[in-house]
Design a protein around this motif. Structure first.
Motif, PDB file in Angstrom:
ATOM      1  N   THR A 197       4.642  10.608  -9.222  1.00  0.00           N
ATOM      2  CA  THR A 197       4.406  11.602  -8.414  1.00  0.00           C
ATOM      3  C   THR A 197       5.357  11.557  -7.299  1.00  0.00           C
ATOM      4  OG1 THR A 197       3.042  10.580  -7.593  1.00  0.00           O
ATOM      5  CG2 THR A 197       2.056  11.719  -9.265  1.00  0.00           C
ATOM      6  N   VAL A 198       5.144  11.907  -6.471  1.00  0.00           N
ATOM      7  CA  VAL A 198       6.155  12.147  -4.807  1.00  0.00           C
ATOM      8  C   VAL A 198       5.054  10.740  -4.057  1.00  0.00           C
ATOM      9  CG1 VAL A 198       6.273  12.524  -2.728  1.00  0.00           C
ATOM     10  CG2 VAL A 198       7.066  14.116  -5.109  1.00  0.00           C
ATOM     11  N   GLY A 199       5.753   9.935  -3.906  1.00  0.00           N
ATOM     12  CA  GLY A 199       5.383   9.055  -2.619  1.00  0.00           C
ATOM     13  C   GLY A 199       6.471   7.613  -2.823  1.00  0.00           C
ATOM     14  N   GLY A 200       5.230   6.821  -2.013  1.00  0.00           N
ATOM     15  CA  GLY A 200       5.917   5.231  -1.635  1.00  0.00           C
ATOM     16  C   GLY A 200       4.910   4.438  -0.752  1.00  0.00           C
ATOM     17  N   ALA A 201       6.110   3.430  -0.067  1.00  0.00           N
ATOM     18  CA  ALA A 201       5.326   3.246   0.712  1.00  0.00           C
ATOM     19  C   ALA A 201       4.719   3.197   1.971  1.00  0.00           C
ATOM     20  CB  ALA A 201       6.126   1.112   0.756  1.00  0.00           C
ATOM     21  N   VAL A 202       3.205   2.458   1.976  1.00  0.00           N
ATOM     22  CA  VAL A 202       3.441   3.232   4.053  1.00  0.00           C
ATOM     23  C   VAL A 202       4.052   1.696   4.754  1.00  0.00           C
ATOM     24  CG1 VAL A 202       1.386   2.710   6.338  1.00  0.00           C
ATOM     25  CG2 VAL A 202       1.259   3.657   3.201  1.00  0.00           C
ATOM     26  N   GLN A 203       4.429   2.778   5.517  1.00  0.00           N
ATOM     27  CA  GLN A 203       5.730   1.488   7.154  1.00  0.00           C
ATOM     28  C   GLN A 203       4.387   0.963   7.808  1.00  0.00           C
ATOM     29  OE1 GLN A 203       8.773   1.126   5.615  1.00  0.00           O
ATOM     30  NE2 GLN A 203       8.672   1.803   3.904  1.00  0.00           N
ATOM     31  N   PRO A 204       5.358   0.324   8.337  1.00  0.00           N
ATOM     32  CA  PRO A 204       3.858  -0.633   9.007  1.00  0.00           C
ATOM     33  C   PRO A 204       4.055   0.166  10.925  1.00  0.00           C
ATOM     34  CG  PRO A 204       6.293  -1.815   8.786  1.00  0.00           C
ATOM     35  CD  PRO A 204       6.020  -1.305   8.499  1.00  0.00           C
TER      36      PRO A 204
ATOM     37  N   THR B  44       1.150  -1.415   0.312  1.00  0.00           N
ATOM     38  CA  THR B  44      -0.034  -0.341   0.247  1.00  0.00           C
ATOM     39  C   THR B  44       0.911   1.559  -0.379  1.00  0.00           C
ATOM     40  OG1 THR B  44      -2.000  -1.262   1.685  1.00  0.00           O
ATOM     41  CG2 THR B  44      -1.588   1.212   1.096  1.00  0.00           C
ATOM     42  N   SER B  45       0.607   2.174  -0.935  1.00  0.00           N
ATOM     43  CA  SER B  45       1.450   3.055  -1.184  1.00  0.00           C
ATOM     44  C   SER B  45       0.303   4.406  -0.440  1.00  0.00           C
ATOM     45  CB  SER B  45       2.102   3.281  -1.799  1.00  0.00           C
ATOM     46  OG  SER B  45       2.912   2.234  -2.419  1.00  0.00           O
ATOM     47  N   ALA B  46       1.487   5.402  -0.204  1.00  0.00           N
ATOM     48  CA  ALA B  46       0.873   6.457  -0.440  1.00  0.00           C
ATOM     49  C   ALA B  46       1.262   7.771  -1.110  1.00  0.00           C
ATOM     50  CB  ALA B  46       0.938   7.507   1.213  1.00  0.00           C
ATOM     51  N   ARG B  47       0.344   8.292  -2.036  1.00  0.00           N
ATOM     52  CA  ARG B  47       1.020   9.419  -3.250  1.00  0.00           C
ATOM     53  C   ARG B  47       0.119  10.587  -3.390  1.00  0.00           C
ATOM     54  NH1 ARG B  47       4.608   6.053  -5.604  1.00  0.00           N
ATOM     55  NH2 ARG B  47       5.512   7.876  -5.844  1.00  0.00           N
TER      56      ARG B  47
ATOM     57  N   ARG C 226       6.240  12.368   5.205  1.00  0.00           N
ATOM     58  CA  ARG C 226       7.359  11.240   5.344  1.00  0.00           C
ATOM     59  C   ARG C 226       7.238  11.351   4.057  1.00  0.00           C
ATOM     60  NH1 ARG C 226       8.615   6.750   4.494  1.00  0.00           N
ATOM     61  NH2 ARG C 226       6.746   5.758   5.053  1.00  0.00           N
ATOM     62  N   GLU C 227       6.752  10.640   2.861  1.00  0.00           N
ATOM     63  CA  GLU C 227       7.574  10.327   1.670  1.00  0.00           C
ATOM     64  C   GLU C 227       7.599  11.920   1.099  1.00  0.00           C
ATOM     65  OE1 GLU C 227       8.615   8.145  -0.009  1.00  0.00           O
ATOM     66  OE2 GLU C 227       8.095   6.245   1.132  1.00  0.00           O
TER      67      GLU C 227
ATOM     68  N   ALA D  65      -1.475   9.253   5.719  1.00  0.00           N
ATOM     69  CA  ALA D  65      -1.318  10.250   6.043  1.00  0.00           C
ATOM     70  C   ALA D  65       0.191  11.312   6.859  1.00  0.00           C
ATOM     71  CB  ALA D  65      -2.673  11.396   6.655  1.00  0.00           C
ATOM     72  N   GLU D  66       0.729   9.910   7.277  1.00  0.00           N
ATOM     73  CA  GLU D  66       1.269  10.603   7.123  1.00  0.00           C
ATOM     74  C   GLU D  66       2.698   9.875   6.726  1.00  0.00           C
ATOM     75  OE1 GLU D  66       0.835   9.213  13.176  1.00  0.00           O
ATOM     76  OE2 GLU D  66       1.387   7.235  11.881  1.00  0.00           O
ATOM     77  N   ALA D  67       2.601   8.624   6.252  1.00  0.00           N
ATOM     78  CA  ALA D  67       3.416   7.846   5.181  1.00  0.00           C
ATOM     79  C   ALA D  67       3.576   9.034   4.127  1.00  0.00           C
ATOM     80  CB  ALA D  67       2.793   6.989   4.995  1.00  0.00           C
TER      81      ALA D  67
END
Length: 344
Positions: free
Chosen positions: A213-220, A176-179, A230-231, A225-227
């Protein structure tokens, strides 16, 4: 008595004008819905055709020149050439044959390509059936049928085929990624240009590249929104609070063959506006420094120019959705009531 007749005539005329205006607006809306339906079928037909091409490649890799391979290739040909009335049955036969293919017998890249082709068919079919549903809902209204506002156009029809199960089988990982659709004050979006670090270089010394676009994987333990925050900080140096992120507004499901792994990715898109700036690379990971080569702030026209030159921009609908992103970021109070939109 004369004023009574005049009043009645005025009321009748007003009613006729109101009915005429409603009929005109409804007919115009129906026309747009029919255009949407036609475009959704073209997209679905294209996705099905791509799956047929991949199926023929699978037939060769999985079965070689044996009877199973010839049968799978024949089913792909039949599905691709079937008329609309017989297309569902032909595609279901192809789906059943593809479900019997053992992913272990295929190269990892082909597993990813097949999974991506099937995911695109599923998404395109859903978009198509949504267009059918909305068109039928309006055309089947009594007043619309009475006034024949649908004209002579045939009623749209749903397209129902069995959806394939996920082709994970230990070869495909989930992520799961947040972009972030990062917009500047003029409405342009920040895009990175990257390549697959595991992809062999071509004759000119450069691996195939794409824009994203900017973004990447959600960390455990992270929220989306936090991810996203951070990204954004890691990849650009821009630090914002979670409250300044709007979304997620879009969702994109894709199968990615990247850095030697096949990833079934669920991407959730946020929107944020800032002043245009020069991104910093100091916070990027070692892997990000390897595959991110450059950046560019792009408006819709620039995105269209990249695509016209044969370059890929992710998400694929970004150009047409950029104005929507700008509308969303300028009206943040409306965002919580928005329905999450699936995109390609």
């Amino acid at each position: 008595m004369t004023w009574v007749v005049v009043t009645v005539l005025i009321v009748v005329l007003a009613i006729l004008l109101l009915v005429g205006a409603w009929a005109y607006q409804t007919a115009h809306r129906l026309d747009r819905l029919h255009v949407r339906y036609d475009l959704s079928w073209q997209a679905l037909d294209g996705a099905l055709a791509r799956r047929a091409v991949v199926a023929r490649a699978v037939a060769v890799d999985a079965y070689g020149a044996g009877p199973e391979g010839r049968r799978l290739a024949s089913l792909a040909d039949a599905a691709e050439k079937a008329p609309r009335s017989a297309r569902e049955a032909a595609e279901n036969q192809l789906s059943a044959a593809l479900a019997l293919v053992d992913p272990v017998s295929l190269p990892t890249a082909l597993v990813a390509e097949l999974a991506d082709a099937e995911a695109r068919v599923t998404l395109a079919r859903r978009f198509h059936n949504d267009a059918v549903r909305d068109t039928l809902a309006l055309r089947e209204r009594a007043a619309v049928r009475l006034l024949r506002l649908g004209g002579t156009a045939a009623l749209p029809t749903y397209f129902e085929i069995a959806e394939q199960p996920d082709r994970d089988v230990g070869l495909v990982s989930r992520r799961t990624s947040a972009r972030v659709v990062l917009l500047d004050e003029e409405g342009a979006v920040l895009l990175f240009c990257g390549s697959d670090p595991a992809h062999p270089e071509t004759a000119d010394g450069q691996a195939p590249r794409w824009w994203f676009t900017v973004g990447g994987a959600v960390q455990p333990g992270e929220t989306l929104a936090e991810a996203a925050v951070r990204e954004l900080a890691e990849e650009t140096g821009l630090r914002v609070s979670q409250d300044e992120m709007i979304g997620p507004v879009w969702r994109r499901d894709a199968v990615i063959d990247f850095n030697g792994s096949v990833i079934r990715s669920q991407e959730m898109f946020f929107v944020h506006r800032t002043r245009r700036f020069e991104p910093l690379a100091t916070g990027r990971t070692a892997l990000e420094r390897r595959y991110i080569h450059s950046h560019r702030w792009c408006d819709e026209t620039m995105i269209d120019e990249l695509v016209a030159k044969g370059e890929t921009v992710y998400p694929l609908q970004l150009g047409e959705l950029l104005s929507e992103a700008n509308t969303v970021v300028d009206a943040p109070g409306v965002e919580p009531r928005r329905q999450l939109q699936s995109i390609r």
